[in-house]
Motif scaffolding. Sequence first.
Motif, PDB file in Angstrom:
ATOM      1  N   CYS A   1     -13.589  12.516 129.855  1.00 24.94           N
ATOM      2  CA  CYS A   1     -12.700  13.048 130.876  1.00 24.94           C
ATOM      3  C   CYS A   1     -11.322  13.375 130.290  1.00 24.94           C
ATOM      4  O   CYS A   1     -10.660  14.307 130.709  1.00 24.94           O
TER       5      CYS A   1
ATOM      6  N   GLU B   1     -20.056  11.818 132.746  1.00 27.17           N
ATOM      7  CA  GLU B   1     -20.927  10.788 133.324  1.00 27.17           C
ATOM      8  C   GLU B   1     -21.490   9.879 132.231  1.00 27.17           C
ATOM      9  O   GLU B   1     -21.604   8.675 132.411  1.00 27.17           O
ATOM     10  N   ARG B   2     -21.822  10.456 131.067  1.00 28.22           N
ATOM     11  CA  ARG B   2     -22.342   9.657 129.951  1.00 28.22           C
ATOM     12  C   ARG B   2     -21.248   8.809 129.318  1.00 28.22           C
ATOM     13  O   ARG B   2     -21.485   7.686 128.885  1.00 28.22           O
TER      14      ARG B   2
ATOM     15  N   ARG C   1     -19.637  10.602 140.420  1.00 33.77           N
ATOM     16  CA  ARG C   1     -20.606  10.432 139.330  1.00 33.77           C
ATOM     17  C   ARG C   1     -20.230   9.395 138.278  1.00 33.77           C
ATOM     18  O   ARG C   1     -21.118   8.827 137.655  1.00 33.77           O
TER      19      ARG C   1
ATOM     20  N   LEU D   1     -19.305  17.742 133.599  1.00 37.63           N
ATOM     21  CA  LEU D   1     -19.526  16.527 134.366  1.00 37.63           C
ATOM     22  C   LEU D   1     -20.586  15.637 133.712  1.00 37.63           C
ATOM     23  O   LEU D   1     -20.464  14.418 133.761  1.00 37.63           O
ATOM     24  N   ASP D   2     -21.601  16.243 133.131  1.00 37.67           N
ATOM     25  CA  ASP D   2     -22.643  15.445 132.486  1.00 37.67           C
ATOM     26  C   ASP D   2     -22.073  14.626 131.331  1.00 37.67           C
ATOM     27  O   ASP D   2     -22.410  13.451 131.166  1.00 37.67           O
ATOM     28  N   ALA D   3     -21.210  15.250 130.534  1.00 36.86           N
ATOM     29  CA  ALA D   3     -20.599  14.537 129.406  1.00 36.86           C
ATOM     30  C   ALA D   3     -19.725  13.399 129.904  1.00 36.86           C
ATOM     31  O   ALA D   3     -19.739  12.300 129.349  1.00 36.86           O
TER      32      ALA D   3
ATOM     33  N   LYS E   1     -16.680  15.444 142.699  1.00 36.02           N
ATOM     34  CA  LYS E   1     -17.935  15.184 141.981  1.00 36.02           C
ATOM     35  C   LYS E   1     -17.707  14.177 140.856  1.00 36.02           C
ATOM     36  O   LYS E   1     -18.544  13.310 140.607  1.00 36.02           O
TER      37      LYS E   1
END
Length: 188
Positions: A11, A5-6, A31, A1-3, A27
């Motif tokens: 995705c 989000e950046r 995000r 998810l962090d990747a 999530k």
Amino acid sequence: LDAIERDAKACHFAHSRLFESESFVKKLIERVKIISARTFESIPESIKRDRQCLIEIAKKLESGSNLEKFINPTDRDFFSEIIGVNGSMIYFATEAIKDDDDLARKAIKGGASLLSVSERLRNDADFVSWAIDRWPALFRKAGENARDNQTVVLAAVSKQGSALDWASERLQDVLEVVSAAVEEDPWA
């Protein structure tokens, strides 16, 4: 998810099994800033049919998806909630919603084109004047009556001289209109 989000494009590299997890997808929707059409297609239909999730998706969705299959075009509350953030979504609404002055103004504030609102509003002098006050380039998509209204055209050309090109032929020959356009932009 962090990747993701950046960089939302990350995705596209996520394993398809992740999209089977409702908690992951919710999530993800929460995000990310933008949901691409490709990402939208990966979201399970059960989540697309969840009204609150669909609202969040619609606020962030790029064009080119099949969102209309999941939207009730008569749901005024749905459109009222999303068009302030993503004005172009009014495109999927009924004509009655596109003709609602308050919702149409909200859609314009959210980035919609005049083509997305009703023909009546595209020709309404007050509405078009308000819209071009926010974004003069919107005059290009004004209705025929608005483009032939001297007050509206003067407001448009005084903000963007090149708007003279979109005025009616009759008003393109009116000295006051031409002078206002040239004063704003000598090349108009």
